[in-house]
Scaffold this active site. Structure first.
Site, PDB file in Angstrom:
ATOM      1  N   THR A  37       0.871  -1.181   0.000  1.00  0.00           N
ATOM      2  CA  THR A  37       0.000   0.000   0.000  1.00  0.00           C
ATOM      3  C   THR A  37       0.908   1.231   0.000  1.00  0.00           C
ATOM      4  OG1 THR A  37       0.018   0.307   2.397  1.00  0.00           O
ATOM      5  CG2 THR A  37      -1.615  -1.260   1.507  1.00  0.00           C
ATOM      6  N   THR A 131      -1.493  -2.597  19.856  1.00  0.00           N
ATOM      7  CA  THR A 131      -1.041  -1.261  20.232  1.00  0.00           C
ATOM      8  C   THR A 131      -1.610  -0.817  21.575  1.00  0.00           C
ATOM      9  OG1 THR A 131      -1.304   1.068  19.599  1.00  0.00           O
ATOM     10  CG2 THR A 131      -2.951  -0.432  18.743  1.00  0.00           C
ATOM     11  N   ASP A 132      -0.889   0.087  22.232  1.00  0.00           N
ATOM     12  CA  ASP A 132      -1.417   0.653  23.487  1.00  0.00           C
ATOM     13  C   ASP A 132      -2.696   1.453  23.251  1.00  0.00           C
ATOM     14  OD1 ASP A 132      -0.266   2.892  22.237  1.00  0.00           O
ATOM     15  OD2 ASP A 132       1.131   3.354  23.858  1.00  0.00           O
ATOM     16  N   GLU A 133      -2.911   1.870  21.989  1.00  0.00           N
ATOM     17  CA  GLU A 133      -4.073   2.731  21.715  1.00  0.00           C
ATOM     18  C   GLU A 133      -5.403   2.037  21.984  1.00  0.00           C
ATOM     19  OE1 GLU A 133      -4.126   5.320  18.435  1.00  0.00           O
ATOM     20  OE2 GLU A 133      -1.994   5.749  18.564  1.00  0.00           O
ATOM     21  N   TYR A 156      -9.000   3.863  13.990  1.00  0.00           N
ATOM     22  CA  TYR A 156      -7.821   2.983  13.954  1.00  0.00           C
ATOM     23  C   TYR A 156      -7.779   2.097  15.197  1.00  0.00           C
ATOM     24  CZ  TYR A 156      -3.024   1.582  15.060  1.00  0.00           C
ATOM     25  OH  TYR A 156      -1.916   0.866  15.448  1.00  0.00           O
ATOM     26  N   SER A 157      -7.859   2.723  16.377  1.00  0.00           N
ATOM     27  CA  SER A 157      -7.690   1.907  17.590  1.00  0.00           C
ATOM     28  C   SER A 157      -8.879   0.980  17.798  1.00  0.00           C
ATOM     29  CB  SER A 157      -7.415   2.770  18.816  1.00  0.00           C
ATOM     30  OG  SER A 157      -8.353   3.793  18.960  1.00  0.00           O
ATOM     31  N   LYS A 160      -8.128  -1.987  15.715  1.00  0.00           N
ATOM     32  CA  LYS A 160      -7.103  -2.852  16.337  1.00  0.00           C
ATOM     33  C   LYS A 160      -7.709  -3.605  17.519  1.00  0.00           C
ATOM     34  CE  LYS A 160      -3.202  -3.123  15.458  1.00  0.00           C
ATOM     35  NZ  LYS A 160      -2.451  -3.972  14.482  1.00  0.00           N
ATOM     36  N   ASN A 185       4.395   3.876  21.180  1.00  0.00           N
ATOM     37  CA  ASN A 185       4.853   4.536  19.943  1.00  0.00           C
ATOM     38  C   ASN A 185       6.283   4.157  19.586  1.00  0.00           C
ATOM     39  OD1 ASN A 185       2.542   6.273  20.823  1.00  0.00           O
ATOM     40  ND2 ASN A 185       3.151   7.419  19.006  1.00  0.00           N
TER      41      ASN A 185
END
Ligand code: NAD
Ligand code: DAU
Length: 350
Positions: A37, A131-133, A156-157, A160, A185
């Site tokens: 992509t 992710t931590d998000e 996004y989060s 995920k 991050n």
């Protein structure tokens, strides 16, 4: 020889992972999968075929394509999957969430299905990179543990978090040998110049203002990409089935302080460059749903996996800023058509 599928292998973390794993794990053969992509770049994997020969292969497959994924599993007889492929940029998810659902949720489930149907035994492992998000935002105090409830803020989060839940469901329902890592991050070489650190370096070199969202007091927790990838290898080899491991280097920075540090570094490294001027900071309209603070508690990974980040922030930032200065050709080749359209949409009216 273990045959490992690494997805998202031409992206930032994936390409650093493939290079590192081929060097450190001489009994691994890696099949590097990527759809190429806007964020995937074969230049990030340059030289690996020549150096590692039959221990390395690249396949261009989109994980949204179930048949493509299944055919690969049928052909390859994998011992494990390390799944990095994702749409990864929060701001792009705000501009257009659907692609995030398709790749991050559907794409992950296609891979889980491939693993469920074609893994030869229960020792074959599926490691999902998260992710931590997914935990949402913290206030001034505290840190995320693996017990923190998921509470994602951005498309996004949310995508995920949804993919994490599917991975856990495959462990609970089918006893698929799954492990999840959630990292903070990352920064380092080959990061696409839309993310804070490479974006600010690029803008500073080009004499453009540095757009800091809101008042710049949001806090992110930073880790050098090789340290994340060492944690990934540990989780793949030593993690317990069905478990989640937080990865982080206990390195919180306010965005504004980080941007000021980058300016100071660039002033030193570019002092002899003709025409380089001290960049200006521009406070711009905040990101909608902008999480205030992230902080990871990596105690479980330290205790159970022996995880220990090695690169100090000072060292990692110097290395990263120098890499972007020395590899200007790499990011200049990226910042054409699609990139310019995205920057226009994202920043023109802020
Ligand atoms: P990136 O955007 O640099 O790379 C993603 C890669 O996935 C690209 O090579 C892209 O071509 C590929 N890809 C995207 N859609 C695909 C599809 N449908 N099929 C196949 N390949 C596809 O992202 P990154 O920063 O390297 O992140 C890698 C993973 O790590 C992601 O899962 C992300 O959620 C996670 N993560 C990132 C960070 C970070 O700070 N960057 C922190 C924690 C977790
Ligand atoms: O925390 C892990 C996550 O880190 C990963 O899961 C994501 O894939 C990755 O993109 C990253 O998300 P962030 O939103 O934290 O990263 P980003 O580089 O986009 O932004 C970092 C911080 O800097 C955030 O608080 C927003 C701010 N920012 C970002 C940009 C691009 C600015 O102030 N100005 C900018 O132009």
């Amino acid at each position: 020889m273990k045959n490992i599928l690494v997805t998202g292998a031409a992206g930032f973390i994936g390409s650093n992972f493939v290079r590192r794993a081929l060097k450190l794990k001489s009994d691994w053969r890696i099949v590097a999968l990527d759809a190429l992509t806007y964020a995937g770049n074969l230049e990030n994997l340059k030289g690996l075929k020549e150096s590692y020969k039959e221990r390395y292969a690249f396949v261009k497959i989109d994980i949204r394509d179930k048949n493509g994924v299944f055919n690969l599993f049928k052909q390859e007889d994998f011992d494990g999957v390390i799944h990095f492929a994702a749409e990864s940029h929060v701001d792009r998810s705000i501009l257009g969430p659907l692609q995030f659902v398709e790749t991050n949720v559907l794409g992950t489930v296609n891979l889980l299905e491939g693993a469920r149907k074609f893994f030869k035994n229960e020792e074959c492992r599926f490691l999902h990179i998260s992710t931590d998000e997914v935990y949402g935002a913290l206030g001034d105090k505290g840190a995320f543990t693996e017990e923190t409830k998921i509470d994602p803020s951005s498309p996004y989060s949310a995508s995920k978090a949804a993919s994490d839940l599917f991975v856990l469901s495959y462990f609970k329902t089918y006893r698929l040998n799954c492990v999840i890592t959630r990292c903070c991050n990352n920064y380092g070489p080959y990061q696409f110049p839309e993310k804070l650190i490479p974006f600010m370096i690029k803008r500073a070199i080009d004499g453009e203002p540095l757009p800091v969202y809101g008042d710049g007091r949001n806090v992110r927790d930073w880790i050098f990409v090789d340290d994340h990838n060492d944690g990934t290898i540990l989780a793949f080899e030593k993690g317990n089935k069905g478990e989640i491991y937080n990865l982080g280097a206990r390195c919180e920075k306010r965005n504004i302080d980080l941007v000021k540090l980058l300016i100071e570094k660039l002033k030193v490294f570019l002092k002899d460059r003709k025409g380089f001027k001290e960049p200006e900071i521009a406070f711009v309209k905040d990101r909608p749903g902008h999480d205030f603070r992230y902080a990871m508690d990596p105690s479980k990974a330290e205790r159970e996996l022996g995880f220990k980040p090695k690169v100090s922030f000072e060292e990692g930032i110097d290395l990263t800023v120098k890499w972007y200065i020395e590899n200007e050709g790499w990011w200049r080749r990226i910042i054409s058509g699609e990139y310019l359209e995205y920057i226009e949409k994202q920043y023109a009216k802020r």
